[in-house]
Design a protein around this motif. Structure first.
Motif, short mmCIF file in Angstrom:
data_model
loop_
_atom_site.label_atom_id
_atom_site.label_comp_id
_atom_site.label_asym_id
_atom_site.label_seq_id
_atom_site.Cartn_x
_atom_site.Cartn_y
_atom_site.Cartn_z
N ASP A 391 0.80 -1.23 0.00
CA ASP A 391 0.00 0.00 0.00
C ASP A 391 0.83 1.27 0.00
O ASP A 391 0.40 2.28 -0.56
CB ASP A 391 -0.95 0.02 1.21
CG ASP A 391 -2.08 -0.99 1.07
OD1 ASP A 391 -2.37 -1.39 -0.07
OD2 ASP A 391 -2.65 -1.39 2.10
N SER A 392 2.00 1.24 0.62
CA SER A 392 2.76 2.49 0.73
C SER A 392 4.23 2.35 0.35
O SER A 392 4.75 3.13 -0.45
CB SER A 392 2.65 3.08 2.14
OG SER A 392 3.16 2.16 3.10
N VAL A 393 4.91 1.35 0.90
CA VAL A 393 6.36 1.25 0.69
C VAL A 393 6.70 1.03 -0.78
O VAL A 393 7.56 1.73 -1.34
CB VAL A 393 6.96 0.13 1.56
CG1 VAL A 393 8.44 -0.09 1.22
CG2 VAL A 393 6.80 0.46 3.04
N PRO A 395 4.76 1.54 -3.60
CA PRO A 395 4.45 2.71 -4.44
C PRO A 395 5.44 3.85 -4.25
O PRO A 395 5.85 4.49 -5.22
CB PRO A 395 3.04 3.10 -3.99
CG PRO A 395 2.44 1.84 -3.47
CD PRO A 395 3.58 1.11 -2.82
N GLN A 396 5.83 4.13 -3.00
CA GLN A 396 6.77 5.22 -2.75
C GLN A 396 8.14 4.91 -3.33
O GLN A 396 8.80 5.78 -3.91
CB GLN A 396 6.86 5.48 -1.25
CG GLN A 396 5.61 6.09 -0.64
CD GLN A 396 5.64 6.11 0.87
OE1 GLN A 396 6.65 5.79 1.50
NE2 GLN A 396 4.52 6.48 1.48
N SER A 397 8.57 3.66 -3.20
CA SER A 397 9.87 3.27 -3.75
C SER A 397 9.87 3.32 -5.27
O SER A 397 10.87 3.72 -5.89
CB SER A 397 10.24 1.87 -3.26
OG SER A 397 10.38 1.84 -1.85
N SER A 398 8.76 2.91 -5.87
CA SER A 398 8.69 2.99 -7.34
C SER A 398 8.67 4.44 -7.80
O SER A 398 9.27 4.78 -8.82
CB SER A 398 7.47 2.22 -7.86
OG SER A 398 6.27 2.86 -7.52
N ASP A 399 8.00 5.31 -7.05
CA ASP A 399 8.02 6.74 -7.39
C ASP A 399 9.44 7.29 -7.35
O ASP A 399 9.82 8.13 -8.18
CB ASP A 399 7.14 7.54 -6.40
CG ASP A 399 5.65 7.36 -6.65
OD1 ASP A 399 5.28 6.88 -7.73
OD2 ASP A 399 4.87 7.71 -5.74
N TYR A 400 10.22 6.82 -6.38
CA TYR A 400 11.61 7.27 -6.24
C TYR A 400 12.41 6.90 -7.49
O TYR A 400 13.17 7.72 -8.03
CB TYR A 400 12.23 6.64 -5.01
CG TYR A 400 13.72 6.79 -4.89
CD1 TYR A 400 14.31 8.03 -4.63
CD2 TYR A 400 14.55 5.67 -5.04
CE1 TYR A 400 15.69 8.15 -4.53
CE2 TYR A 400 15.93 5.79 -4.94
CZ TYR A 400 16.50 7.03 -4.68
OH TYR A 400 17.86 7.15 -4.59
N SER A 403 11.11 8.92 -10.63
CA SER A 403 11.51 10.32 -10.64
C SER A 403 12.92 10.51 -11.21
O SER A 403 13.25 11.57 -11.72
CB SER A 403 11.44 10.91 -9.23
OG SER A 403 12.38 10.30 -8.36
#
Length: 464
Positions: A391-393, A395-400, A403
């Motif tokens: 749910d969070s880790v 998605p946030q890591s893929s966003d990193y 980017s």
């Protein structure tokens, strides 16, 4: 929302279906609705395990009467969101495959896996243009376009479809082909879902028995040299070669082969349509670029093509995110490795890049709904199989990572590679704008009441 289904109404449905029918709370529902992605648990109002077209027609009519949305699932590889309402039609019992060797045509049932198609076709020296895994459902994969290890030579799998048998929202059994309902035929080749329930499809086969292919594995200290060499090398390859690379983080567990256990490696996948001598010549620059600790490339039967990617065939929790790329270069390699290379702490077991173009791009000129055919590369990030991170880790890591590689990300992608979808805008990006608009018009024409739920949550529930 539809009205509640009574026991008498369920009894009537069961009487009209030769397969199985389960309602929420029945002991068999969870097993019938199970997914390859075990992180997703479906709990619809009703599950119908169909044995044929008549069962599908009965289930669709039942759903329409009760104003319940309809979902479909064969192998469950394409499940990314739980189905919590409506009627789920399971087609896994409809796995029949027949081959006409003179016409070079396979008729493939809705629940058939690629392995069965490959096996049957190989008896006649033929092969389907399939995906990287023989375990995946053939129909669901093809409805999204279908991009496999022979794509640069032969294009998308959907380019080879010659017809579908479909149950429509009004309960009719229709044929969709170049001459029969061509609008529906266009949409089914790449549009993925929301158009009707496919009973079977006719797929043209290729006269092919052997491929020179397999994989090279480079250890951590050689990843950068090998990846940089691959990015330059692919730009010189003929259309007869399809290749990809994956940054793989193997966990230190007994289930992983000892020679891979605990390693961070680059896996080069290679498939050449031609003889072994020419294949060795074409591959030579990658064998010279860096030492490979494992060389599994050689002449192989087309029945072994799924060993090129060696995708897992055991069910388990899964999370992935995909996109397509414009032309990549050495600056791309620098950007990617700075965020996902050796020493980085990213929770992904695989980051894969596929080189497409060539035959796949030529397929874009055909009149199909396939998205992403104009981009030369795909990128997919596959998360560690720990549902607590979904749910969070992850998605946030893929966003990193995204980017850092934004300049190379294409405007559109392909629905089969999109993975977990976070927004309607992201879902729409799976097609060019004009194709997406045409898909909306076609879905509305064939399913004006929106009986076939698509997308679901927002893009789950469609088997792949």
């Amino acid at each position: 929302m539809g009205k509640p289904v009574t026991m008498d109404e369920l009894a009537e449905l069961r009487a009209g279906v030769s397969g199985v029918v389960y309602a929420r709370g029945d002991a068999g529902l969870a097993h019938e609705a199970r997914c390859f992605n075990t992180a997703i648990v479906h709990d619809p109002d009703v599950v119908v395990g169909a044995r044929g077209a008549d069962d599908i027609i009965a289930a669709v009519a039942f759903a329409a009467r009760h104003r319940l949305p309809v979902f479909v699932q064969a192998t469950g590889h394409g499940a990314f969101a739980p189905i919590t309402e409506g009627v789920l039609i399971s087609t896994r019992r409809m796995g029949g495959v027949s081959v006409d060797p003179e016409l070079r045509m396979a008729t493939i049932g809705a629940g058939a896996r690629w392995g069965a198609v490959v096996d049957r076709a190989s008896r006649y020296g033929l092969t389907p243009i399939t995906g990287s895994s023989s375990h995946v459902g053939a129909v669901g994969y093809t409805l999204g376009g279908g991009l496999g290890p022979l794509a640069r030579t032969y294009g998308f799998t959907a380019d080879w479809v010659r017809g579908f048998t479909v149950v429509t929202a009004d309960g009719r059994l229709v044929r969709a082909s170049a001459t029969e309902h061509p609008d529906l035929f266009w949409a089914l080749r790449g549009g993925k879902g929301g158009l009707g329930l496919v009973v079977d499809m006719d797929l043209e086969l290729v006269p092919l028995k052997r491929v020179y292919g397999g994989g090279l594995f480079y250890d951590s200290e050689h990843i950068e040299d090998a990846l940089r060499a691959w990015v330059d090398w692919v730009h010189s390859l003929p259309d007869t070669v399809t290749s990809s690379v994956a940054l793989l983080r193997f966990p230190p567990i007994d289930e992983v082969p000892e020679n891979l256990r605990g390693r961070f490696a680059l896996h080069l996948r290679f498939a050449f349509i031609g003889d072994e001598r020419d294949g060795e010549r074409l591959l030579a620059p990658m064998r010279r670029a860096a030492p490979a600790f494992l060389d599994l490339i050689g002449d192989m039967s087309t029945t072994e093509i799924d060993s090129i990617h060696d995708d897992r065939d055991q069910a388990g929790p899964a999370w992935d995110r995909g996109m397509q790329l414009t032309d990549i270069d050495q600056a791309f390699v620098t950007a990617l490795l700075s965020r996902a290379g050796a020493g980085s702490d990213v929770p992904f077991i695989a980051i894969e890049i596929r080189h497409i173009g060539a035959g796949a791009t030529r397929g874009a000129s055909q009149d199909t709904a396939i998205g992403g055919a104009g981009s030369p590369f795909t990128l997919v990030m596959i998360g560690v199989p720990v549902p607590e991170l979904f749910d969070s880790v992850l998605p946030q890591s893929s966003d990193y990572i995204v980017s850092g590689i934004l300049p190379w990300i294409a405007d559109e992608t392909n629905i089969n590679f999109l993975g977990h979808v976070a927004s309607t805008q992201q879902f729409a990006s799976a097609w060019p704008a004009d194709a997406f608009s045409r898909l909306i018009e076609t879905r509305t024409a064939w399913d004006p009441e929106g009986l076939f739920a698509y997308p679901a949550g927002p893009a789950g529930g469609i088997d792949g």
